[in-house]
Motif scaffolding. Sequence first.
Motif, PDB file in Angstrom:
ATOM      1  N   LYS A  24       0.867  -1.169   0.000  1.00  0.00           N
ATOM      2  CA  LYS A  24       0.000   0.000   0.000  1.00  0.00           C
ATOM      3  C   LYS A  24       0.905   1.222   0.000  1.00  0.00           C
ATOM      4  O   LYS A  24       2.088   1.137   0.341  1.00  0.00           O
ATOM      5  CB  LYS A  24      -0.940   0.011   1.200  1.00  0.00           C
ATOM      6  N   THR A  27       3.614   6.817   3.444  1.00  0.00           N
ATOM      7  CA  THR A  27       4.150   8.172   3.428  1.00  0.00           C
ATOM      8  C   THR A  27       5.016   8.399   4.659  1.00  0.00           C
ATOM      9  O   THR A  27       4.975   7.625   5.613  1.00  0.00           O
ATOM     10  CB  THR A  27       3.026   9.225   3.408  1.00  0.00           C
ATOM     11  N   TYR A  80       2.974  -0.621  -5.282  1.00  0.00           N
ATOM     12  CA  TYR A  80       1.610  -0.239  -5.638  1.00  0.00           C
ATOM     13  C   TYR A  80       1.428  -0.267  -7.160  1.00  0.00           C
ATOM     14  O   TYR A  80       0.457  -0.844  -7.670  1.00  0.00           O
ATOM     15  CB  TYR A  80       1.303   1.154  -5.082  1.00  0.00           C
ATOM     16  N   ASP A 101      -5.876   7.248  -5.471  1.00  0.00           N
ATOM     17  CA  ASP A 101      -5.140   6.574  -4.400  1.00  0.00           C
ATOM     18  C   ASP A 101      -3.989   7.434  -3.881  1.00  0.00           C
ATOM     19  O   ASP A 101      -3.731   7.484  -2.675  1.00  0.00           O
ATOM     20  CB  ASP A 101      -4.607   5.219  -4.876  1.00  0.00           C
ATOM     21  N   ALA A 105      -3.645   8.937  -0.072  1.00  0.00           N
ATOM     22  CA  ALA A 105      -2.498   8.591   0.778  1.00  0.00           C
ATOM     23  C   ALA A 105      -1.659   9.799   1.167  1.00  0.00           C
ATOM     24  O   ALA A 105      -1.217   9.909   2.314  1.00  0.00           O
ATOM     25  CB  ALA A 105      -1.611   7.558   0.069  1.00  0.00           C
ATOM     26  N   CYS A 106      -1.415  10.714   0.237  1.00  0.00           N
ATOM     27  CA  CYS A 106      -0.435  11.788   0.444  1.00  0.00           C
ATOM     28  C   CYS A 106      -1.031  13.168   0.686  1.00  0.00           C
ATOM     29  O   CYS A 106      -0.341  14.031   1.221  1.00  0.00           O
ATOM     30  CB  CYS A 106       0.500  11.882  -0.758  1.00  0.00           C
TER      31      CYS A 106
END
Length: 133
Positions: A24, A27, A80, A101, A105-106
């Motif tokens: 996944k 970060t 990923y 995605d 996430a970021c």
Amino acid sequence: MTNSPELTKQEELKYGERAIAEGKLITFPNPRIGRQYTVNITLPEFTCKCPFSGYPDFATIYLSYSPDQTVVELKSLKLYINSYRDQYIPHEEVVNQILDDFVSACDPLEVTIKGDFTPRGNVHTVIEVHHQK
């Protein structure tokens, strides 16, 4: 490792396949919060499958982003991206899904994702999507 029927599908995978399946986006804290800068990443070995023919599709994915609070860890990004290898997915959807995605996430200040797909049947496709806070 034996071919015992008790082995689960996960145990039968090779370590690289297992890492991709479990991967996944990870970060870490941005080391320069408050300074706007751009991170450019090129992923030249992207592959997925055409949902209509099953033929493999190949592309170079270009990711360019300005981080806010976090930065993506590159090995997790590689795993990923490799997870798309056996997915039947249209070019347009895959680039948009990567963007969704990545933003999830970021949470970057801005990001552009471009998928430059290798020509097949005399057709060259480039899909580009952008997100800005």
